[in-house]
Design an enzyme around this catalytic site. Structure first.
Site, PDB file in Angstrom:
ATOM      1  CD  GLU A 105      24.222 -12.608 -15.525  1.00 46.90           C
ATOM      2  OE1 GLU A 105      25.228 -12.841 -14.506  1.00 46.90           O
ATOM      3  OE2 GLU A 105      22.976 -13.221 -15.165  1.00 46.90           O
ATOM      4  CG  ASP A 107      20.681 -12.580 -17.217  1.00 44.50           C
ATOM      5  OD1 ASP A 107      21.574 -12.970 -17.530  1.00 44.50           O
ATOM      6  OD2 ASP A 107      20.426 -11.913 -16.048  1.00 44.50           O
ATOM      7  CD  GLU A 109      16.654 -14.856 -14.642  1.00 45.50           C
ATOM      8  OE1 GLU A 109      17.397 -15.681 -13.941  1.00 45.50           O
ATOM      9  OE2 GLU A 109      15.927 -13.857 -14.410  1.00 45.50           O
ATOM     10  CB  THR A 123      15.166  -9.448 -20.868  1.00 41.86           C
ATOM     11  OG1 THR A 123      14.618  -8.203 -20.863  1.00 41.86           O
ATOM     12  CG2 THR A 123      14.488 -10.521 -22.034  1.00 41.86           C
ATOM     13  NE  ARG A 133      21.786  -0.849 -17.386  1.00 41.47           N
ATOM     14  CZ  ARG A 133      22.995  -1.044 -17.014  1.00 41.47           C
ATOM     15  NH1 ARG A 133      23.539  -2.525 -16.942  1.00 41.47           N
ATOM     16  NH2 ARG A 133      23.842  -0.093 -16.679  1.00 41.47           N
ATOM     17  CD1 TRP A 199      13.465 -15.599  -6.857  1.00 41.23           C
ATOM     18  CD2 TRP A 199      12.674 -14.443  -8.483  1.00 41.23           C
ATOM     19  NE1 TRP A 199      14.306 -16.046  -7.936  1.00 41.23           N
ATOM     20  CE2 TRP A 199      13.612 -15.306  -8.869  1.00 41.23           C
ATOM     21  CE3 TRP A 199      11.916 -13.750  -9.578  1.00 41.23           C
ATOM     22  CZ2 TRP A 199      14.360 -15.542 -10.448  1.00 41.23           C
ATOM     23  CZ3 TRP A 199      12.547 -13.850 -10.726  1.00 41.23           C
ATOM     24  CH2 TRP A 199      13.585 -14.663 -11.320  1.00 41.23           C
ATOM     25  NE  ARG A 277      13.786  -0.863 -10.090  1.00 41.43           N
ATOM     26  CZ  ARG A 277      14.458  -1.948 -11.066  1.00 41.43           C
ATOM     27  NH1 ARG A 277      13.575  -2.524 -12.096  1.00 41.43           N
ATOM     28  NH2 ARG A 277      15.758  -2.199 -11.047  1.00 41.43           N
TER      29      ARG A 277
END
Length: 290
Positions: A105, A107, A109, A123, A133, A199, A277
């Protein structure tokens, strides 16, 4: 902040039209021919003889569409005008995706905002079902006032995200160090406008104001130069060597400078710099470009 005059410099990441043949898709400006409204009922509309498409969201449902064709590598352009006003809690998603649990995918958004606050362009890249990512950006213009072009240039060496021909992100093929790359699974182009107020805006703190509904995003100017799927295999795979100039296209020095300009002035989140993270160390693609 860097001068916006840089935007006026021609962008040289282009596809050589001389290599387009009958096994390539070359389409533009007819949503009836290229897309299907897939959900949301009458909230998705194709207008102006196929030159305009709109999606809307209300307190009952959002809406979405997908391309009739699947693609394996290509240059995909779409002009979008985002939801104006108080769009907090809404997400306009525009992405390429294969299907299945180990899908690939690519992206874009667009995370809605309170009136007067900037949109966030989110992204992501999934390979073999693995994502996480994320890179996020502010835009250097008001994306609700007019149409702007959002592009994906996807070939075996890299995925390049661009806005109005300005490259904002590059995901390189790093299979040599064990990072999966989207190169075998054909993808359709999708877009949707939906309720993500758990979110999308300030981590879900700001909810949708339904008194502002219906929310609407608009699309025009779709074009593609891409390998399409005619059957179970991509129609241009058998002759891929003939497309080597296009398939090996990469950012030139000007494109690299413009990418650095966006990263310096408009990037607001990069997973490759988020040490919290990754307490055990950054993913290999981050270490490769650090």
């Amino acid at each position: 902040m860097a001068s916006l005059s840089l935007i006026n410099v021609p962008f040289l990441l282009v596809i050589s039209l001389s290599i387009v043949t009958s096994s390539m898709v070359a389409s533009a400006n007819n949503f009836y021919q290229d897309f299907d409204i897939t959900w949301g009922g009458s909230r998705g509309k194709i207008l102006d003889n196929g030159e305009l498409l709109t999606l809307s969201l209300d307190n009952i449902s959002g809406s979405g569409f997908q391309s009739k064709k699947e693609y394996l590598f290509g240059k995909i352009d779409m002009q979008l005008k985002l939801v104006p006003g108080n769009s907090a809690g809404t997400v306009t998603a525009y992405y390429l995706s294969s299907i299945g649990p180990i899908h690939d995918e690519i992206d874009f958004e667009f995370l809605g905002n309170l009136s007067g606050q900037p949109y966030i362009l989110h992204t992501n890249v999934y390979t073999q079902g693995k994502g996480e990512r994320e890179q996020q950006f502010y835009l250097w213009f008001e994306p609700t006032a007019d149409f702007h072009t959002y592009s994906v240039h996807w070939n075996p060496s890299a995925v390049v995200f661009s806005v109005d021909t300005i490259p904002i992100r590059v995901f390189k093929n790093l299979e040599s160090i064990g990072v999966a790359f989207p190169k075998t699974q054909p993808m359709r182009l999708y877009s949707s406008l939906w309720n993500a107020d758990e979110w999308a805006t300030r981590g879900g703190l700001v909810k949708i104001d339904w008194t502002q509904a219906p929310f609407m995003a608009s699309y025009r100017g779709f074009s593609s130069s891409a390998c399409s799927l005619a059957s179970a295999k991509p129609s241009c795979v058998s002759s891929m060597p003939n497309y080597s100039p296009w398939l090996s296209e990469q950012l030139d020095p000007l494109g690299e400078r413009r990418l650095r300009w966006v990263e310096k002035n408009y990037m607001i989140y990069n997973y490759c710099t988020d040490a919290k993270r990754f307490p055990q160390g950054f993913p290999p693609e981050c270490r490769a470009i650090s």
